[in-house]
Scaffold this active site. Structure first.
Site, PDB file in Angstrom:
ATOM      1  N   GLY A   1      -6.900 -61.673 -67.079  1.00  0.00           N
ATOM      2  CA  GLY A   1      -7.510 -60.347 -66.970  1.00  0.00           C
ATOM      3  C   GLY A   1      -8.586 -60.146 -68.002  1.00  0.00           C
ATOM      4  O   GLY A   1      -9.789 -60.341 -67.739  1.00  0.00           O
ATOM      5  N   SER A   2      -8.177 -59.789 -69.224  1.00  0.00           N
ATOM      6  CA  SER A   2      -9.171 -59.472 -70.259  1.00  0.00           C
ATOM      7  C   SER A   2     -10.051 -60.652 -70.632  1.00  0.00           C
ATOM      8  O   SER A   2     -11.204 -60.459 -70.995  1.00  0.00           O
ATOM      9  CB  SER A   2      -8.516 -58.889 -71.513  1.00  0.00           C
TER      10      SER A   2
ATOM     11  N   MET B   1       6.106 -64.242 -66.164  1.00  0.00           N
ATOM     12  CA  MET B   1       5.380 -63.279 -67.004  1.00  0.00           C
ATOM     13  C   MET B   1       5.373 -63.796 -68.436  1.00  0.00           C
ATOM     14  O   MET B   1       6.440 -64.053 -69.019  1.00  0.00           O
ATOM     15  CB  MET B   1       6.057 -61.897 -66.984  1.00  0.00           C
TER      16      MET B   1
ATOM     17  N   MET C   1       1.414 -50.994 -60.116  1.00  0.00           N
ATOM     18  CA  MET C   1       2.396 -50.421 -61.050  1.00  0.00           C
ATOM     19  C   MET C   1       2.744 -49.001 -60.627  1.00  0.00           C
ATOM     20  O   MET C   1       1.862 -48.254 -60.196  1.00  0.00           O
ATOM     21  CB  MET C   1       1.810 -50.392 -62.469  1.00  0.00           C
TER      22      MET C   1
ATOM     23  N   ASP D   1      -2.701 -55.999 -59.567  1.00  0.00           N
ATOM     24  CA  ASP D   1      -1.500 -55.484 -60.228  1.00  0.00           C
ATOM     25  C   ASP D   1      -1.163 -54.089 -59.734  1.00  0.00           C
ATOM     26  O   ASP D   1      -1.942 -53.155 -59.913  1.00  0.00           O
ATOM     27  CB  ASP D   1      -1.730 -55.444 -61.747  1.00  0.00           C
TER      28      ASP D   1
ATOM     29  N   GLY E   1      -2.717 -54.924 -69.708  1.00  0.00           N
ATOM     30  CA  GLY E   1      -3.502 -56.115 -69.983  1.00  0.00           C
ATOM     31  C   GLY E   1      -3.733 -56.250 -71.480  1.00  0.00           C
ATOM     32  O   GLY E   1      -3.381 -55.352 -72.262  1.00  0.00           O
TER      33      GLY E   1
ATOM     34  N   ASP F   1       1.182 -65.251 -65.907  1.00  0.00           N
ATOM     35  CA  ASP F   1       0.457 -63.980 -65.976  1.00  0.00           C
ATOM     36  C   ASP F   1       0.675 -63.304 -67.328  1.00  0.00           C
ATOM     37  O   ASP F   1       1.802 -62.949 -67.660  1.00  0.00           O
ATOM     38  CB  ASP F   1       0.961 -63.081 -64.830  1.00  0.00           C
ATOM     39  N   GLY F   2      -0.420 -63.156 -68.072  1.00  0.00           N
ATOM     40  CA  GLY F   2      -0.360 -62.408 -69.322  1.00  0.00           C
ATOM     41  C   GLY F   2      -0.812 -63.215 -70.520  1.00  0.00           C
ATOM     42  O   GLY F   2      -0.242 -64.259 -70.830  1.00  0.00           O
ATOM     43  N   GLY F   3      -1.887 -62.760 -71.161  1.00  0.00           N
ATOM     44  CA  GLY F   3      -2.337 -63.394 -72.402  1.00  0.00           C
ATOM     45  C   GLY F   3      -2.934 -64.773 -72.227  1.00  0.00           C
ATOM     46  O   GLY F   3      -2.968 -65.556 -73.181  1.00  0.00           O
TER      47      GLY F   3
ATOM     48  N   HIS G   1       0.791 -58.345 -57.035  1.00  0.00           N
ATOM     49  CA  HIS G   1       1.932 -58.403 -57.954  1.00  0.00           C
ATOM     50  C   HIS G   1       2.544 -56.996 -58.027  1.00  0.00           C
ATOM     51  O   HIS G   1       1.945 -56.093 -58.609  1.00  0.00           O
ATOM     52  CB  HIS G   1       1.398 -58.876 -59.319  1.00  0.00           C
TER      53      HIS G   1
ATOM     54  N   MET H   1       4.831 -54.412 -59.455  1.00  0.00           N
ATOM     55  CA  MET H   1       5.661 -54.015 -60.602  1.00  0.00           C
ATOM     56  C   MET H   1       6.174 -52.618 -60.292  1.00  0.00           C
ATOM     57  O   MET H   1       5.760 -51.617 -60.899  1.00  0.00           O
ATOM     58  CB  MET H   1       4.811 -54.034 -61.890  1.00  0.00           C
TER      59      MET H   1
ATOM     60  N   GLY I   1       2.932 -54.382 -67.699  1.00  0.00           N
ATOM     61  CA  GLY I   1       2.552 -52.978 -67.832  1.00  0.00           C
ATOM     62  C   GLY I   1       1.109 -52.807 -68.298  1.00  0.00           C
ATOM     63  O   GLY I   1       0.449 -51.856 -67.910  1.00  0.00           O
TER      64      GLY I   1
ATOM     65  N   SER J   1      -7.620 -61.055 -62.896  1.00  0.00           N
ATOM     66  CA  SER J   1      -6.797 -59.872 -62.640  1.00  0.00           C
ATOM     67  C   SER J   1      -7.693 -58.635 -62.642  1.00  0.00           C
ATOM     68  O   SER J   1      -8.319 -58.307 -63.648  1.00  0.00           O
ATOM     69  CB  SER J   1      -5.727 -59.726 -63.720  1.00  0.00           C
TER      70      SER J   1
ATOM     71  N   HIS K   1      -6.082 -61.505 -58.369  1.00  0.00           N
ATOM     72  CA  HIS K   1      -4.756 -60.960 -58.678  1.00  0.00           C
ATOM     73  C   HIS K   1      -4.833 -59.436 -58.756  1.00  0.00           C
ATOM     74  O   HIS K   1      -5.691 -58.876 -59.440  1.00  0.00           O
ATOM     75  CB  HIS K   1      -4.292 -61.552 -60.016  1.00  0.00           C
TER      76      HIS K   1
HETATM   77  C1  DX5 Z   1       0.311 -57.233 -66.867  1.00  0.00           C
HETATM   78  C2  DX5 Z   1      -0.314 -57.683 -65.585  1.00  0.00           C
HETATM   79  C3  DX5 Z   1      -1.341 -58.734 -65.743  1.00  0.00           C
HETATM   80  C4  DX5 Z   1      -2.521 -58.348 -66.590  1.00  0.00           C
HETATM   81  C5  DX5 Z   1      -2.888 -59.550 -67.389  1.00  0.00           C
HETATM   82  O1  DX5 Z   1       1.391 -56.418 -66.592  1.00  0.00           O
HETATM   83  O2  DX5 Z   1       0.678 -58.175 -64.682  1.00  0.00           O
HETATM   84  O3  DX5 Z   1      -1.770 -59.266 -64.488  1.00  0.00           O
HETATM   85  O4  DX5 Z   1      -3.652 -57.944 -65.855  1.00  0.00           O
HETATM   86  O5  DX5 Z   1      -3.902 -59.206 -68.258  1.00  0.00           O
HETATM   87  P1  DX5 Z   1      -4.323 -60.122 -69.484  1.00  0.00           P
HETATM   88  O6  DX5 Z   1      -4.850 -61.398 -68.911  1.00  0.00           O
HETATM   89  O7  DX5 Z   1      -5.337 -59.290 -70.179  1.00  0.00           O
HETATM   90  O8  DX5 Z   1      -3.072 -60.359 -70.317  1.00  0.00           O
HETATM   91 ZN    ZN Z   2       0.013 -59.292 -62.836  1.00  0.00          ZN
END
Ligand code: DX5
Ligand code: ZN
Length: 222
Positions: A196-197, A136, A36, A34, A143, A174-176, A65, A67, A141, A7, A32
């Site tokens: 992402g992170s 999700m 927003m 994001d 990472g 997606d997420g964590g 994605h 949002m 919102g 991401s 990916h």
């Molecule tokens: C959160 C995003 C994710 C985010 C995930 O709203 O949709 O794509 O980048 O980041 P990590 O992998 O750090 O949770």
């Molecule tokens: Zn995302």
């Protein structure tokens, strides 16, 4: 086949080209993105102009994605900018069937996203034709949040329905997503794993992608 989708939200925005080259070198074929709007989620990121620039520096599949509160207003612009897939939130789409078909008519894969509090059953009427479902596993919102374990049950439900009715959608999460849970996520049935992170926050993003992918593929085989 399980794929890790880095991401870009967690990448250095001033060096996106270099960050992408590094993960592509590690075998990444999907990225990916994001988007927003500061309304649907409490954060702002990027628009079609950024996707257009990304399109020039990579052949990877660009997974956008959205949002945002009014995705119908912008989805065509993202496809035109070079998105290969575009996903919209169930919670943002009063006319979900129309929103998804609009994306497909523009020539991209269409995905529907579920927030943690939204059940899989809300998708009963679209699962037949949607190209992918994004679960999700954090509230969208930001990472770097912690994975919500109930998302695993949603992945299993989606995999079970796909099998039972012979549907063709992919399942994305997606997420964590981190080393500790990636095998279990793949085993539950997810194929597109956004990270992402755990990729761009690692000292070596290429090594991080390889480790996540190996663990996910091993988990899938168990
Ligand atoms: C959160 C995003 C994710 C985010 C995930 O709203 O949709 O794509 O980048 O980041 P990590 O992998 O750090 O949770
Ligand atoms: Zn995302």
């Amino acid at each position: 086949m399980v794929e890790i989708l880095p991401s870009l939200l967690a990448a250095d925005f001033a060096r996106l080209g270099e960050e992408i080259a590094r993960v592509e070198h590690a075998g990444v074929t999907m990225l990916h993105v994001d988007v927003m709007d500061g309304q649907f989620v409490p954060n702002l990121t990027m628009g079609p102009a950024v996707v257009k620039s990304l399109r020039k520096v990579t052949k990877a599949h660009l997974d956008v994605h959205l949002m945002i509160t009014d995705p119908d207003r912008f989805s065509a612009a993202f496809v035109e900018a070079g998105a290969d897939s575009v996903s919209v939130h169930q919670e943002a789409c009063p006319h979900l069937d129309r929103s998804l078909r609009l994306i497909q008519s523009e020539g991209a894969l269409a995905g529907v996203v579920l927030n943690p509090a939204t059940p899989v059953s809300t998708l009963d009427e679209v699962l037949e034709f949607v190209d992918f479902v994004l679960v999700m596993s954090v509230n969208p919102g930001f990472g770097g949040q912690r994975f919500l374990p109930r998302s695993l049950e949603k992945i299993r439900q989606l995999a079970e329905r796909r099998e039972r009715f012979g549907y063709g959608y992919k399942i994305e999460i997606d997420g964590g997503v981190v080393m500790d849970n990636v095998a279990e996520i793949a085993r539950a049935g997810a194929e597109w794993l956004v990270a992402g992170s755990s990729v761009f926050g690692a000292p070596d993003s290429g090594a991080a992608v390889r480790a996540l992918r190996d663990a996910a593929r091993a988990g899938q085989l168990v």
